[in-house]
Structures are given as C-alpha cells and as structure tokens.
Design an enzyme around this catalytic site. Structure first.
Site, short mmCIF file in Angstrom:
data_model
loop_
_atom_site.label_atom_id
_atom_site.label_comp_id
_atom_site.label_asym_id
_atom_site.label_seq_id
_atom_site.Cartn_x
_atom_site.Cartn_y
_atom_site.Cartn_z
N LYS A 73 67.49 91.44 87.94
CA LYS A 73 68.79 92.03 87.56
C LYS A 73 69.91 91.04 87.84
CE LYS A 73 67.80 94.81 85.48
NZ LYS A 73 66.58 95.53 85.38
N LYS B 170 67.85 93.81 73.93
CA LYS B 170 67.19 94.86 74.69
C LYS B 170 65.73 95.03 74.35
CE LYS B 170 67.89 99.20 76.85
NZ LYS B 170 67.87 98.56 78.18
N TRP C 19 69.75 88.83 66.23
CA TRP C 19 69.31 88.05 67.38
C TRP C 19 68.48 86.94 66.78
CZ3 TRP C 19 64.66 86.68 69.88
CH2 TRP C 19 64.78 86.25 71.20
N ASN D 191 64.58 93.14 60.09
CA ASN D 191 64.28 92.94 61.50
C ASN D 191 62.79 92.67 61.60
OD1 ASN D 191 64.07 93.12 64.32
ND2 ASN D 191 63.75 95.33 64.24
N GLY D 192 62.43 91.56 62.26
CA GLY D 192 61.02 91.21 62.37
C GLY D 192 60.85 89.73 62.08
N CYS E 168 66.47 92.55 65.90
CA CYS E 168 67.82 92.72 65.34
C CYS E 168 68.02 94.22 65.13
CB CYS E 168 67.93 92.01 64.01
SG CYS E 168 67.43 90.29 64.14
N HIS F 219 55.72 79.01 102.30
CA HIS F 219 54.73 78.15 101.66
C HIS F 219 55.36 77.29 100.56
CE1 HIS F 219 51.47 80.00 103.84
NE2 HIS F 219 51.97 81.20 103.54
N GLU G 249 69.83 88.06 85.40
CA GLU G 249 70.05 88.51 84.02
C GLU G 249 71.54 88.74 83.72
OE1 GLU G 249 68.02 92.20 83.41
OE2 GLU G 249 68.19 92.09 81.24
N ARG H 284 70.61 95.20 70.49
CA ARG H 284 69.39 94.60 69.93
C ARG H 284 69.61 93.14 69.52
NH1 ARG H 284 65.68 98.47 68.46
NH2 ARG H 284 64.67 96.95 67.13
N GLU I 150 62.48 92.76 91.07
CA GLU I 150 63.38 93.45 90.16
C GLU I 150 64.85 93.17 90.52
OE1 GLU I 150 63.08 94.74 87.38
OE2 GLU I 150 64.80 96.06 87.11
C1 F6R Z 1 65.41 93.65 82.22
C2 F6R Z 1 64.80 94.26 81.04
C3 F6R Z 1 63.60 93.61 80.45
C4 F6R Z 1 62.64 94.67 79.91
C5 F6R Z 1 61.50 93.99 79.13
C6 F6R Z 1 60.48 94.99 78.64
O1 F6R Z 1 66.53 94.35 82.64
O2 F6R Z 1 65.28 95.24 80.55
O3 F6R Z 1 62.98 92.77 81.36
O4 F6R Z 1 62.13 95.41 80.97
O5 F6R Z 1 62.02 93.29 78.04
O6 F6R Z 1 61.08 95.97 77.86
P1 F6R Z 1 60.37 97.35 77.52
O7 F6R Z 1 60.34 98.15 78.76
O8 F6R Z 1 61.20 97.95 76.45
O9 F6R Z 1 58.99 96.99 77.06
#
Ligand code: F6R
Length: 580
Positions: A457, A575, A70, A96-97, A2, A476, A460, A27, A453
């Site tokens: 993206k 994030k 969150w 937060n936590g 959060c 396979h 997501e 967040r 990746e």
């Molecule tokens: C995808 C994304 C996540 C982060 C993952 C790790 O776009 O951003 O998959 O890469 O949550 O985050 P960090 O790099 O902050 O450890």
C-alpha cells in the site's frame, strides 16, 4: 485494462459517455476519447486524464462509444487514444484487451492498401471490419466476420455510418449491457450505468450483441442466444465520493460495514461440500489478493491443521505445482488475467475450483465451479482496501467453518474493532515515513503478510520504496540497508512470537534504524523500546490482523496525502489487470 462505455437511446450520448468514462478511469487514465454517430462519425480524443482536459466535448448524436486507456501497444498520445477509425472514417471502434496476432494482420492489411494511423494493436480490428462492411453493408455480420480473424482478448464496441445500431462483442475481457427503457448501455462494468438502470446482462465469451434503440439481440457467432437479466443492487451513491477527499479514504471508512456485510452474506451451512471437505487447499491470486491468501494459509494451518499453499496466478500457470483437490482463486475484480488463467489450469488438472470475488458476473465466477461473492460494494480507488478486508471476511468464514465455529463470536464483533482504529492519530508515524526514501515492514505468522500488504500500500500510493519481510529474515541480508534513514515498521502482537519479535526490534535498533511498532494496548515493554508506538485494541489475533492492516492502510494514505500524491490513481497502475 481499459474502460469502455457505449450508449444508444434518446439522450445526448457524448456527455453521458464522458461521465461514464470518469467512473471507469480507475481502469486506465492515460488518454480518453469519444465517437458519436450522426450522418457522419464525430470524434474527439486526447492524451491525459479527463479531469485535466480543459476543452469542451461538443459531439452531437444519441449513439456513441467512449474509451479510457491504459497503454499496452503504443505510448499514450492523441493518436493512440481510442476510438480508432477505418480508412474512410465511417467506422469507429473502442477496444479493451489485446489482439495477439495484430502484427501479421497489420502486415496483410497494409499490403491490401489500408493506412494505419496509430501504433495500437486495436486498429487492425477496425480495418478488418471496414473490408467486410464494404462487401456486406451490414454492421453486425461485418463485425462477426472480422472477429473470426482475431486471436487474443477483447471487449469492443463499434458504430458505423449507415447503420443505426451499436455492436458489442466480448471475448476474455469484461463487458456488461445495461438495459434501460428504450435505451441501452454497454460498459466494462456497471459503475457508469448504475445511475440509469439496475438491470444488467453480462455477456459471455464469444457473444456479439446488436443494440438498437428498441432491442438487444445477442448471438454466439450467428446463433441467437438469450442471457439472463440480473439486478445489480449497488447504488449510484456508492460510486460517488460522498464528501471524502478521496475514494480510498471513503473505502477505508467503509471497511467495518464491508467486513460485516460479507461475513453475514456467507452462509457457512451452504458452503460447497468440496470446500469443507478438501484435505488441502491451494490458493491462486495476485498483489493484495495474494497477501489475503497468505493470511488465510497461516490461519487455516494453525487453527485447523489443514495444509495450504499460495501461488501467484502468474507463476501457477507456467510452473504448475502438484495440485489436487481444491483450488481457490481470490480476485476482487474477478478479471485479473493471471488469476483467471490459473483457475482454468486448475480445472484442466481436475481440481475443484472456488472463486472469491466482489463482482457479480465477473469472469472468475464463470470459470470456477463455485463462487463466494463478497459484499464490499464498488471499489473505485486503484489501491484495494475494503475489498481486501472483505476477502478476509470470506476466508475467515472458511477457517471458522473448518474449525466447527470456534471463531464465530470473534468474527461477528470484529467490525467494531476495525471501527475503533479508523480515527487513530498517526501524525507522528506519518512525519517519520514521509521524509524517508525507504521503509521496511516486518511481522511474523499472519502478521508477515500484513507487513507485505502494508508495504505494498505504501509504495503503491506514496511512491516510497517499501519492503515487507518475515521479521526473522531481515538479518539475512537486508540488515545491510538499515540506517537512521530507513524506518522499520514492526507488527508485534502478544502471543508465541512476541518475545522473538522484541529481540528482532532490539537488533534493528542496535543498527541505528528507528522502529515504529504496532502493538497491543497496554503493552508494558514496547513503548519504551521503540521510536513510535501505535496501540491497537487488545483482542483476538484474527481481529488484530484486521486492525493492523487497516492502520497500515491509513498510514500509507496519510503519508501519500502529505506528499501530495494522486491517491486514487497512482502512476502507471490500473485497478484491474487484464493482461498477463
Ligand atoms: C493493490 C491492488 C492489486 C490487486 C491485484 C489483484 O492495492 O489492488 O495488487 O490486488 O492487481 O487484483 P484482483 O484482486 O482484482 O485480482
């Protein structure tokens, strides 16, 4: 996971905190709330995003705390939103936590007559403080005593009537103090504070700080400690959209600069010796950062013959592989719980640890023996783009250092190729993707993690189901899913695997699936074979890794825009993932 903001000073707290919370919504964004301190506590909290709230927040007072959530314990609603109050509405708290022992604490507090209003783990903390505050009438020592009962992680802020201070405490969740002129800020990160001050104090685990209008005192339990004031050179402009429709698009466009800045910031001659000498490398990371680790593995092994393995942070902790030597944790936020735990575990097993992160003062940089900071600047969009490319800048510099500078020139010019692909017209590919329910991405070698990746993206932010595969693996099992409704995006660059990639594409076409290929400019074969061809600048494979990644980010972005998705705040995500 959060976001929290606190303020004490001469300005009206509520509007300042509200603006700050908007910057921390990446967040978490399922509910928000603010409490301010006057002769009593005034509070407002609401389900949903700040931007969706059409009322006005009319709280008075120049001291306050706020939260954007969150959800972990309890559904998103007004009641579970923070701040939480004690039974007498005299104390307000944001957190937060995760409080791991909240069930037993709640049972004991209920037995002692406390009335709980929410389903959150957080609420136990404010009731514990209430008991202490009734005895001591001193907020700092009441919070301190309450913290002794907690197991778990927290960054928390507390205000109470009868006390003219704001208390901030940290254990395992990020918390930074902004040092102004007779005004102080506390926040999950510096983005809400940059507008007011560049001076920051990063609290350490176990720190508890007492903020008044004129001073900040920090303690480890009851012992006063001093923490350095650091200057943050991110500008407030960097956390604004600057005319772009979304943060994600702005951040995609910032990638050439982010790559170049990061490259320049890593001084190869001062890389820690243990990074340059280790006979093998283990990388731990999650999500996109894990994909950056996989790309590094391919580049390092092929260019230098140094073995590398890549583990998910979440697996490493419980299923520790045989590790020795060097463990690199890649985490743009520096706060991902699984990666942090993996780094700690590596230290316990006597490995030397390196953190690669974008955030000064982040937990990863405190845990690891050494840190390499990227220079991506603040990244607001939940989907990682420029931080990912900056991670690759650091990792490619390590590959270059370990291969005696063989790639130096190539890397120095890579940002120009990234620049070139930014304006590419992808409208045909977007048309093909946006109408589909399922997509595959395939590649070989370092282009396999590029495929992973690209698919991440896409799913997501567009919510289209997308899977990345090593190109040879599709036959396979996943072939069973191929049909004219499942486009396949193939990254097919010149080199040793070009021929076999072309064969894979033919096999896919024979099963009726349309193929969109990313290839090299001037390719004579692919454009006639596939249903859509995206030509990338003819350049070194390291650079083609970067350009193909950027094109796949843009494809995901444009498709998500065409589908009307919430680009910067995709559903259910946040994030920085500070829970296991
Ligand atoms: C995808 C994304 C996540 C982060 C993952 C790790 O776009 O951003 O998959 O890469 O949550 O985050 P960090 O790099 O902050 O450890």
């Amino acid at each position: 996971m959060c976001g929290i903001v606190g303020y004490i000073g001469r300005r009206q707290a509520a509007p300042l905190i509200l603006e700050g919370l908007k910057k921390l919504e990446y967040r978490g964004y399922d509910s928000f709330g603010i409490a301010t301190l006057g002769s009593c506590i005034e509070i407002e909290k609401h389900k949903g995003r700040i931007s969706e709230y059409d009322g006005r927040i009319l709280l008075g007072g120049t001291t306050g705390i706020g939260h954007t959530r969150w959800a972990t314990h309890g559904i998103p609603n007004d009641v579970n939103a923070h701040p939480h109050l004690d039974c007498s509405d005299r104390i307000a708290l944001v957190h937060n936590g995760i409080i791991e022992n909240f069930v037993e604490l709640k049972k004991a507090l209920t037995a002692r007559g406390h009335i709980f209003r929410s389903e959150t783990d957080t609420e136990v903390v404010v009731h514990l403080i209430e008991e202490e505050y009734a005895k001591k009438a001193d907020l700092l020592s009441s919070v301190r005593s309450a913290l002794h009962h907690l197991k778990g992680s927290y960054a928390l802020l507390v205000i109470a009537t009868g006390s003219d201070c704001l208390i901030a405490a940290r254990n395992g969740s990020p918390l930074v103090l902004g040092i102004g002129d007779n005004e102080y800020f506390a926040a999950s990160d510096m983005t809400p504070v940059l507008e007011y001050t560049e001076r920051a104090v990063f609290l350490e685990d176990g720190d508890i700080a007492c903020l008044t209008r004129t001073a900040v005192d920090i303690y480890q339990d009851a012992v006063p400690v001093s923490r350095p004031v650091e200057l943050i050179d991110w500008s407030p402009e960097e956390v604004k959209k600057g005319g772009f429709a979304h943060y994600m698009l702005k951040e995609i466009y910032e990638q050439p600069q982010a790559f170049f800045n990061t490259l320049r910031a890593i001084n190869k001659s001062s890389l820690p010796a243990f990074v340059c000498q280790s006979p093998s490398v283990t990388l731990v990371a999650c999500g996109s950062s894990y994909h950056a680790g996989l790309i590094f593995k391919y580049l390092l092994e092929e260019s230098c013959g140094i073995p590398a393995r890549v583990d998910f942070g979440s697996e490493f902790r419980y299923f520790l592989p045989p590790v020795d030597g060097l463990v690199i944790g890649i985490t743009q936020s520096g706060e991902t719980a699984d990666t942090l735990t993996a780094l700690r575990e590596a230290r316990i097993h006597n490995c030397r640890t390196l953190a690669i992160t974008n955030v000064l003062g982040s937990s990863a940089s405190r845990i690891a023996d050494a840190t390499l900071f990227m220079r991506a600047g603040p990244e607001i969009s939940v989907a990682a783009t420029k931080s990912f490319v900056a991670q690759l800048a650091v990792l490619m510099q390590i590959v270059d250092a370990r291969s005696e500078g063989r790639f130096e020139d190539i890397l120095l010019h890579a940002h120009q190729a990234i620049e070139e692909v930014l304006l590419m017209d992808l409208s045909d590919a977007v048309m093909q993707c946006k109408g589909t329910k399922s997509l595959f991405y395939i590649g070989r070698g370092p282009f396999y993690p590029v495929a992973l990746e690209g698919a991440l993206k896409m799913k997501e932010i567009s919510y289209i189901h997308a899977e990345g595969y090593a190109a040879g693996e599709l036959k396979h099992g996943p072939f069973a899913l191929l049909s004219p409704e499942t486009p396949v995006i193939a990254i097919c660059m010149p080199g040793e695997t070009y021929g076999v990639m072309v064969s894979n594409i033919k096999e896919i076409k024979a099963r009726g699936a349309p193929v969109i290929a990313l290839g090299s400019e001037g390719d004579q074969e692919l454009p006639d074979l596939v249903d859509g061809f995206i030509p990338l600048p003819k350049t070194h494979p390291f650079v083609q890794v970067l350009t193909s990644l950027v094109v796949l980010q843009i494809l995901a972005y444009r498709t998500a825009v065409a589908l009307g998705r919430d680009i910067d705040k995709p559903r259910n995500l946040a994030k920085s993932v500070t829970v296991e």
